[in-house]
Write an enzyme that holds these catalytic residues in place. Structure first.
Site, PDB file in Angstrom:
ATOM      1  N   SER A 164     134.350  83.752 -29.621  1.00 11.99           N
ATOM      2  CA  SER A 164     134.972  83.125 -30.785  1.00 11.99           C
ATOM      3  C   SER A 164     134.621  83.955 -32.012  1.00 11.99           C
ATOM      4  O   SER A 164     133.682  84.753 -31.990  1.00 11.99           O
ATOM      5  CB  SER A 164     134.444  81.697 -30.950  1.00 11.99           C
ATOM      6  N   TYR A 176     127.607  75.328 -30.754  1.00 11.70           N
ATOM      7  CA  TYR A 176     128.790  76.150 -30.521  1.00 11.70           C
ATOM      8  C   TYR A 176     128.565  77.606 -30.936  1.00 11.70           C
ATOM      9  O   TYR A 176     128.789  78.528 -30.138  1.00 11.70           O
ATOM     10  CB  TYR A 176     129.999  75.577 -31.267  1.00 11.70           C
TER      11      TYR A 176
END
Length: 318
Positions: A164, A176
């Site tokens: 990401s 995350y």
């Protein structure tokens, strides 16, 4: 002087364009295993590669997701149920893959399965909140890869790991960003270790897209739950106004997410089928124009952007 510089840059991009257009031969004989195919990037990639004639082995978390995918694809595509947090499930899926690929080996492994919640400010979370995300996004990637790596090496194939933009710059708390930084590190070390065997490792670093893992309603619900479980001291430090502003920011960002998932799956396909894949792909306008440049900025400047432009001020901030 400038004319020569423009000429050299133009020549570089022309040569890169030509090099990247070269496609691997005999793709119809090659097997690709993809995790997280119930929805989102994994689902679209499975259908996309199936149309290209590759032999897709699609791993879904649920039988419902697997059944829906089979109904949208050819008989070449086959599905298996996989929970990347369970060692037994990974071992069973590995055996299933071995039975399908045989002596050919596995040409492509795409680690796509992932989750994004619970995500909130670090102080609002518990250790288990971090563990839940790391189990899927990082440890799941590592365990699936370790189990299938010998098959990929046999085929001199590809490993494609979905990271990401938050694996390049950490702008939010929770597991995350940590998990995606871990995917970047694991992928870099893996690429260097496997280059001698002809195996190529690519990292996909998407910006924000409208997929199941970042539905605005889910993000807001989980954020409210973490606020509700926070201590009184934390609530007093941040204040209800901070929570409201933070939720409004999430709602605003959700409106500008890209719905064109093929920008990501096209990068995945290129990483799997090109003779000369890139090491990193950054699909999405926000990745290219905002997050990627930010990752090269001085830390103090990134902190200032985060502090003054992105996040609201806590009630007890100095």
């Amino acid at each position: 002087m400038w004319l020569y510089l423009v000429g050299l840059v133009s020549l570089y991009y022309l040569l890169r364009w030509y090099r990247e257009r070269q496609v691997v031969s005999h793709l119809r004989d090659k097997y690709v295993f993809i995790t997280g195919c119930d929805s989102g990037f994994g689902n679209l990639l499975a259908r996309q590669l199936d149309l290209q004639g590759l032999r897709v082995l699609a791993a879904c978390l649920t039988e419902q997701g697997a059944e829906q995918l089979r109904g949208q694809t050819s008989d070449r595509l086959e599905t298996v149920i996989l929970d990347v947090t369970q060692t037994e499930s990974i071992a069973a899926a590995t055996q299933w893959v071995k039975e399908h690929v045989g002596d050919r080996g596995l040409w492509g492994l795409v680690n796509n399965a992932g989750i994004s919640v619970p995500s909130a400010l670090n102080e609002w979370l518990t250790k288990q909140d971090f563990v839940n995300i790391l189990d899927v996004n990082l440890l799941g990637v590592i365990e699936v890869t370790l189990n299938l790596l010998s098959l990929v090496r046999k085929a001199r194939g590809r490993v494609v790991n979905v990271s990401s933009v938050f694996g390049r710059v950490s702008l939010c708390g929770g597991g995350y960003c940590i998990s995606k930084y871990g995917v970047e590190a694991f992928s870099d070390s893996l690429r260097r270790e496997l280059s001698s065997f002809g195996v190529k490792v690519a990292i996909i670093e998407p910006g924000f897209f409208k997929t199941g893992i970042n539905k605005t309603e889910t993000l807001l619900l989980k954020l409210q739950e973490r606020w509700d479980q926070a201590s009184l001291d934390v609530k007093e430090a941040y204040g209800k106004k901070f929570l409201d502003s933070y939720m409004k920011m999430i709602e605003t960002m959700g409106k500008i997410y890209s719905s064109n998932l093929s920008l990501v799956t096209d990068c995945m396909e290129h990483a799997l089928t090109a003779c000369h894949p890139r090491t990193r792909y950054s699909p999405g306008w926000d990745a290219k124009l905002f997050y990627l440049p930010m990752s090269y900025m001085p830390t103090a400047l990134v902190d200032a952007v985060d502090y003054y432009l992105l996040f609201p001020r806590p009630e007890q901030a100095r």
